[in-house]
Write a protein that holds these residues in place. Structure first.
Motif, PDB file in Angstrom:
ATOM      1  N   VAL A 218     -73.169   2.246 -73.305  1.00 17.06           N
ATOM      2  CA  VAL A 218     -73.062   3.267 -74.352  1.00 17.06           C
ATOM      3  C   VAL A 218     -71.634   3.806 -74.459  1.00 17.06           C
ATOM      4  O   VAL A 218     -71.401   4.858 -75.054  1.00 17.06           O
ATOM      5  CB  VAL A 218     -74.041   4.428 -74.081  1.00 17.06           C
ATOM      6  N   GLY A 219     -70.672   3.077 -73.896  1.00 15.73           N
ATOM      7  CA  GLY A 219     -69.295   3.543 -73.839  1.00 15.73           C
ATOM      8  C   GLY A 219     -68.561   3.413 -75.150  1.00 15.73           C
ATOM      9  O   GLY A 219     -69.119   3.044 -76.202  1.00 15.73           O
ATOM     10  N   LEU A 220     -67.259   3.679 -75.089  1.00 16.10           N
ATOM     11  CA  LEU A 220     -66.421   3.750 -76.278  1.00 16.10           C
ATOM     12  C   LEU A 220     -65.443   2.590 -76.411  1.00 16.10           C
ATOM     13  O   LEU A 220     -65.131   2.174 -77.530  1.00 16.10           O
ATOM     14  CB  LEU A 220     -65.615   5.053 -76.258  1.00 16.10           C
ATOM     15  N   MET A 221     -64.948   2.066 -75.283  1.00 14.38           N
ATOM     16  CA  MET A 221     -63.783   1.190 -75.360  1.00 14.38           C
ATOM     17  C   MET A 221     -63.916  -0.137 -74.609  1.00 14.38           C
ATOM     18  O   MET A 221     -63.264  -1.105 -74.973  1.00 14.38           O
ATOM     19  CB  MET A 221     -62.554   1.922 -74.792  1.00 14.38           C
ATOM     20  N   ASN A 222     -64.742  -0.211 -73.548  1.00 14.59           N
ATOM     21  CA  ASN A 222     -64.629  -1.336 -72.623  1.00 14.59           C
ATOM     22  C   ASN A 222     -65.952  -1.990 -72.259  1.00 14.59           C
ATOM     23  O   ASN A 222     -66.973  -1.321 -72.103  1.00 14.59           O
ATOM     24  CB  ASN A 222     -63.967  -0.864 -71.322  1.00 14.59           C
ATOM     25  N   CYS A 223     -65.895  -3.322 -72.093  1.00 17.62           N
ATOM     26  CA  CYS A 223     -66.971  -4.051 -71.430  1.00 17.62           C
ATOM     27  C   CYS A 223     -67.007  -3.643 -69.962  1.00 17.62           C
ATOM     28  O   CYS A 223     -65.979  -3.288 -69.378  1.00 17.62           O
ATOM     29  CB  CYS A 223     -66.733  -5.554 -71.502  1.00 17.62           C
ATOM     30  N   VAL A 224     -68.199  -3.710 -69.382  1.00 17.16           N
ATOM     31  CA  VAL A 224     -68.327  -3.430 -67.960  1.00 17.16           C
ATOM     32  C   VAL A 224     -69.066  -4.572 -67.295  1.00 17.16           C
ATOM     33  O   VAL A 224     -69.752  -5.372 -67.944  1.00 17.16           O
ATOM     34  CB  VAL A 224     -69.062  -2.097 -67.686  1.00 17.16           C
ATOM     35  N   ASN A 225     -68.925  -4.637 -65.982  1.00 15.19           N
ATOM     36  CA  ASN A 225     -69.654  -5.607 -65.169  1.00 15.19           C
ATOM     37  C   ASN A 225     -70.511  -4.833 -64.176  1.00 15.19           C
ATOM     38  O   ASN A 225     -70.070  -3.820 -63.622  1.00 15.19           O
ATOM     39  CB  ASN A 225     -68.685  -6.537 -64.442  1.00 15.19           C
ATOM     40  N   ILE A 226     -71.742  -5.301 -63.968  1.00 14.68           N
ATOM     41  CA  ILE A 226     -72.713  -4.622 -63.112  1.00 14.68           C
ATOM     42  C   ILE A 226     -73.023  -5.486 -61.896  1.00 14.68           C
ATOM     43  O   ILE A 226     -73.243  -6.694 -62.036  1.00 14.68           O
ATOM     44  CB  ILE A 226     -74.016  -4.322 -63.879  1.00 14.68           C
ATOM     45  N   ARG A 227     -73.031  -4.853 -60.708  1.00 12.81           N
ATOM     46  CA  ARG A 227     -73.456  -5.526 -59.478  1.00 12.81           C
ATOM     47  C   ARG A 227     -74.369  -4.609 -58.679  1.00 12.81           C
ATOM     48  O   ARG A 227     -74.193  -3.387 -58.699  1.00 12.81           O
ATOM     49  CB  ARG A 227     -72.266  -5.884 -58.567  1.00 12.81           C
ATOM     50  N   PHE A 228     -75.313  -5.197 -57.940  1.00 13.07           N
ATOM     51  CA  PHE A 228     -76.141  -4.492 -56.973  1.00 13.07           C
ATOM     52  C   PHE A 228     -75.760  -5.025 -55.593  1.00 13.07           C
ATOM     53  O   PHE A 228     -76.033  -6.188 -55.278  1.00 13.07           O
ATOM     54  CB  PHE A 228     -77.631  -4.733 -57.236  1.00 13.07           C
ATOM     55  N   GLN A 229     -75.115  -4.195 -54.807  1.00  9.33           N
ATOM     56  CA  GLN A 229     -74.597  -4.625 -53.501  1.00  9.33           C
ATOM     57  C   GLN A 229     -75.698  -5.294 -52.673  1.00  9.33           C
ATOM     58  O   GLN A 229     -76.763  -4.721 -52.442  1.00  9.33           O
ATOM     59  CB  GLN A 229     -74.046  -3.429 -52.744  1.00  9.33           C
ATOM     60  N   GLY A 230     -75.437  -6.543 -52.249  1.00  5.00           N
ATOM     61  CA  GLY A 230     -76.362  -7.258 -51.389  1.00  5.00           C
ATOM     62  C   GLY A 230     -77.600  -7.791 -52.081  1.00  5.00           C
ATOM     63  O   GLY A 230     -78.462  -8.388 -51.425  1.00  5.00           O
ATOM     64  N   HIS A 231     -77.732  -7.598 -53.379  1.00  2.00           N
ATOM     65  CA  HIS A 231     -78.917  -8.006 -54.119  1.00  2.00           C
ATOM     66  C   HIS A 231     -78.518  -8.869 -55.314  1.00  2.00           C
ATOM     67  O   HIS A 231     -77.385  -8.790 -55.795  1.00  2.00           O
ATOM     68  CB  HIS A 231     -79.705  -6.796 -54.629  1.00  2.00           C
ATOM     69  N   THR A 232     -79.452  -9.654 -55.802  1.00  2.00           N
ATOM     70  CA  THR A 232     -79.252 -10.409 -57.036  1.00  2.00           C
ATOM     71  C   THR A 232     -80.095  -9.796 -58.148  1.00  2.00           C
ATOM     72  O   THR A 232     -81.034  -9.039 -57.899  1.00  2.00           O
ATOM     73  CB  THR A 232     -79.625 -11.886 -56.862  1.00  2.00           C
ATOM     74  N   MET A 233     -79.723 -10.147 -59.371  1.00  2.00           N
ATOM     75  CA  MET A 233     -80.425  -9.674 -60.562  1.00  2.00           C
ATOM     76  C   MET A 233     -81.079 -10.866 -61.260  1.00  2.00           C
ATOM     77  O   MET A 233     -80.416 -11.882 -61.508  1.00  2.00           O
ATOM     78  CB  MET A 233     -79.446  -8.997 -61.525  1.00  2.00           C
ATOM     79  N   LEU A 234     -82.340 -10.742 -61.584  1.00  2.00           N
ATOM     80  CA  LEU A 234     -83.043 -11.755 -62.353  1.00  2.00           C
ATOM     81  C   LEU A 234     -83.094 -11.281 -63.799  1.00  2.00           C
ATOM     82  O   LEU A 234     -83.778 -10.300 -64.118  1.00  2.00           O
ATOM     83  CB  LEU A 234     -84.458 -11.962 -61.798  1.00  2.00           C
ATOM     84  N   LEU A 235     -82.371 -11.950 -64.673  1.00  2.00           N
ATOM     85  CA  LEU A 235     -82.304 -11.549 -66.079  1.00  2.00           C
ATOM     86  C   LEU A 235     -83.615 -11.904 -66.769  1.00  2.00           C
ATOM     87  O   LEU A 235     -84.037 -13.065 -66.758  1.00  2.00           O
ATOM     88  CB  LEU A 235     -81.139 -12.247 -66.775  1.00  2.00           C
ATOM     89  N   SER A 276     -70.420  -0.442 -61.219  1.00  2.00           N
ATOM     90  CA  SER A 276     -69.989  -0.774 -62.576  1.00  2.00           C
ATOM     91  C   SER A 276     -68.466  -0.727 -62.619  1.00  2.00           C
ATOM     92  O   SER A 276     -67.857   0.225 -62.128  1.00  2.00           O
ATOM     93  CB  SER A 276     -70.565   0.223 -63.588  1.00  2.00           C
ATOM     94  N   SER A 277     -67.845  -1.757 -63.201  1.00  2.00           N
ATOM     95  CA  SER A 277     -66.385  -1.781 -63.338  1.00  2.00           C
ATOM     96  C   SER A 277     -66.011  -2.404 -64.668  1.00  2.00           C
ATOM     97  O   SER A 277     -66.763  -3.185 -65.244  1.00  2.00           O
ATOM     98  CB  SER A 277     -65.740  -2.563 -62.189  1.00  2.00           C
ATOM     99  N   THR A 278     -64.839  -2.027 -65.161  1.00  2.00           N
ATOM    100  CA  THR A 278     -64.402  -2.513 -66.470  1.00  2.00           C
ATOM    101  C   THR A 278     -63.895  -3.945 -66.391  1.00  2.00           C
ATOM    102  O   THR A 278     -63.414  -4.408 -65.358  1.00  2.00           O
ATOM    103  CB  THR A 278     -63.300  -1.613 -67.038  1.00  2.00           C
TER     104      THR A 278
END
Length: 532
Positions: A218-235, A276-278
């Motif tokens: 919901v931001g204004l300027m940037n793409c972000v990347n999401i990680r869960f420390q030690g875990h994987t994400m099933l899309l 979350s990081s840009t």
């Protein structure tokens, strides 16, 4: 609210109920929009609150529900809310952007009548006028499948929403003044998750259980990347489409995009970072939340895991769509397109002020919403064909840009990014198939690399620096639809236009008439809608 206004609203809602079917339930919401003090980064700011909340209240719905949302504008200026990803079938009147809808005046209210027709998935709403989005006023939308409709994964133990985005400490009015003065915005100050900074949110899980996280940028300027420390994400879902269930350790969520992932709490019991990081920025902004095991024995292990900064995995960006095609009536890759539209973004200056453009046209908002002017046949507001189908690479100019299109055409749209910054494009009223992405310039031969088998259907697509993205889209929704950059400064300064999808039938079968309670402004002031 006066007694007269209350009675008018009551009569209006009753008229809706009388014309509804028993199969499609109604959900009623009353929202009061105010300013209030918020401290997302430890500094007091003027935020936009809905019913006193920042972020705003979440909308919970089921496929085909009718949503009756009565919005009271208690701000001292006009206000609008738009519904990112809701298709508004036959009903661009409710889209909540200035090209279709007159703003809610200060001290007044407007009732949105929305139906989430044939939709499931994860979306969000946001304030679309001025630069209000930089002050809050956004919230999540969940649309669940109807009972007995199969879902391609087991029910999760719980369902969480992550509203992620960059944030400024400056007041939204100061940011707007900067843009109005023809200057570029500075780099954002930080990232937020659900309106809070570092470790401001905790999500409690039980070991061995699986959880759904709905992630929206919901931001204004940037793409972000999401990680869960030690875990994987099933899309499992992208903006209303169930996907092939691929596993990710890091996931890009660009401006305006929404994803659902499943995370299983299968690690040793302790706390872990949600990071979350840009992307494509220098410096890189980072923030965290906490994934807390209910039987945790320790805090997260520092440092939070790093993520990609400028790397791109092209091979995996257009796949993951469901098989077989969920619509069942046709497959998107077997139909010939009737028109190709190439859209190139650009940055420059007009009259010494910073502007942004599409095919050299920088959108200039009119004094009357385009859809309203079209309905009443008011001249001098816009002209069809005021934006070309292809890049001109010429000088930038101001125009109220509207592209004409025919109902039931099947179009190919290529977004071409010749700049060094990532772009994010959204199309209101539509979901489309992302059939191709690659670096460099697009050529007709680029079609040879298109994914015509299992592309994902969505409403927002990223275009990486010096790259292109291509979509196929059936024009099956009559109305006036906003095509815009989700970079909010670029959108505000002209990187948007409207697509008028027209049916000559002039029938309720193709498009609903103007709402009975429609607000009228500009050159349409004083006209009549329809009797209550």
């Amino acid at each position: 609210m006066t007694k007269t206004n209350f009675l008018v609203s009551l009569i209006f809602v009753l008229s809706l109920l009388c014309s509804s079917t028993a199969d499609d339930p109604y959900r009623f919401f009353t929202w009061n929009v105010t300013y209030g003090d918020i401290w997302p980064l430890g500094v007091k700011q003027q935020g936009i609150l809905i019913n006193g909340q920042f972020p705003g209240p979440q909308i919970e719905a089921v496929t085909n529900d009718n949503l009756i949302i009565n919005v009271y504008n208690s701000l001292p200026e006009p206000f609008l809310i738009s519904w990112n990803g809701l298709l508004q079938r036959k009903n661009s009147w409710q889209d909540g952007v200035y090209g279709t809808t007159c703003p809610i005046p200060p001290g007044k209210n407007f009732t949105y009548i929305l139906q989430v027709k044939d939709q499931i998935g994860s979306y969000f709403y946001f304030p679309s006028l001025a630069f209000h989005k930089a002050a809050g006023g956004f919230g999540g939308i969940r649309i669940l499948s109807r009972p007995l409709i199969p879902v391609p994964f087991d029910p999760p133990t719980d369902d969480f929403t992550l509203l992620v985005g960059d944030w400024y400490k400056a007041n939204h009015t100061d940011l707007k003044t900067t843009l109005d003065n023809g200057q570029m915005l500075p780099f954002p100050d930080s990232l937020l998750i659900n309106g809070r900074g570092w470790n401001g949110n905790t999500f409690t899980v039980q070991q061995g259980k699986t959880y759904r996280f709905r992630i929206s940028n919901v931001g204004l300027m940037n793409c972000v990347n999401i990680r869960f420390q030690g875990h994987t994400m099933l899309l499992v879902e992208v903006e209303g489409s169930h996907t092939l269930q691929n596993t990710y350790s890091a996931l890009d969520v660009c401006l305006g995009q929404s994803y659902s992932v499943l995370v299983t709490a299968n690690q040793p019991p302790r706390d872990y970072y949600i990071v979350s990081s840009t992307r494509f920025t220098n410096p890189v902004l980072t923030t965290t939340a906490i994934l807390h095991y209910s039987n945790s024995v320790g805090k997260p292990i520092d440092p939070p895991p790093g993520g990609p900064t400028i790397q791109i995995d092209w091979w995996n960006l257009t796949a993951s769509g469901p098989r077989p095609n969920p619509q069942g009536s046709y497959h998107y890759g077997l139909i010939n397109t009737s028109r190709t539209i190439r859209l190139a973004n650009s940055a420059g200056s007009i009259n010494g002020k910073q502007r942004y453009a599409v095919n050299s046209v920088s959108f200039n908002p009119p004094d009357t919403p385009i859809k309203v002017a079209d309905y009443y046949k008011i001249g001098g507001v816009f002209s069809l064909g005021s934006i070309p189908d292809n890049p001109t690479f010429g000088g930038m100019y101001l125009q109220t840009s509207v592209m004409a299109a025919n109902f039931r055409d099947y179009v190919e749209i290529v977004f071409e990014n010749y700049e060094d910054v990532v772009q994010s494009w959204h199309i209101d009223g539509y979901a489309f198939w992302v059939v191709g992405m690659d670096g460099g310039q697009w050529f007709s031969a680029s079609r040879n690399s298109y994914n015509l088998r299992d592309a994902v259907s969505r409403c927002t697509v990223q275009v990486y620096p010096k790259s292109w993205s291509a979509i196929y889209m059936p024009l099956d929704n009559v109305g006036m639809w906003n095509i815009r950059s989700e970079n909010w400064a670029r959108q505000y300064l002209g990187q948007q236009f409207y697509l008028r999808v027209y049916s000559p039938a002039n029938s309720w079968r193709d498009e609903y008439p103007i709402p009975k309670n429609a607000l009228l402004c500009g050159k349409a002031s004083g006209r009549k809608t329809r009797p209550l």
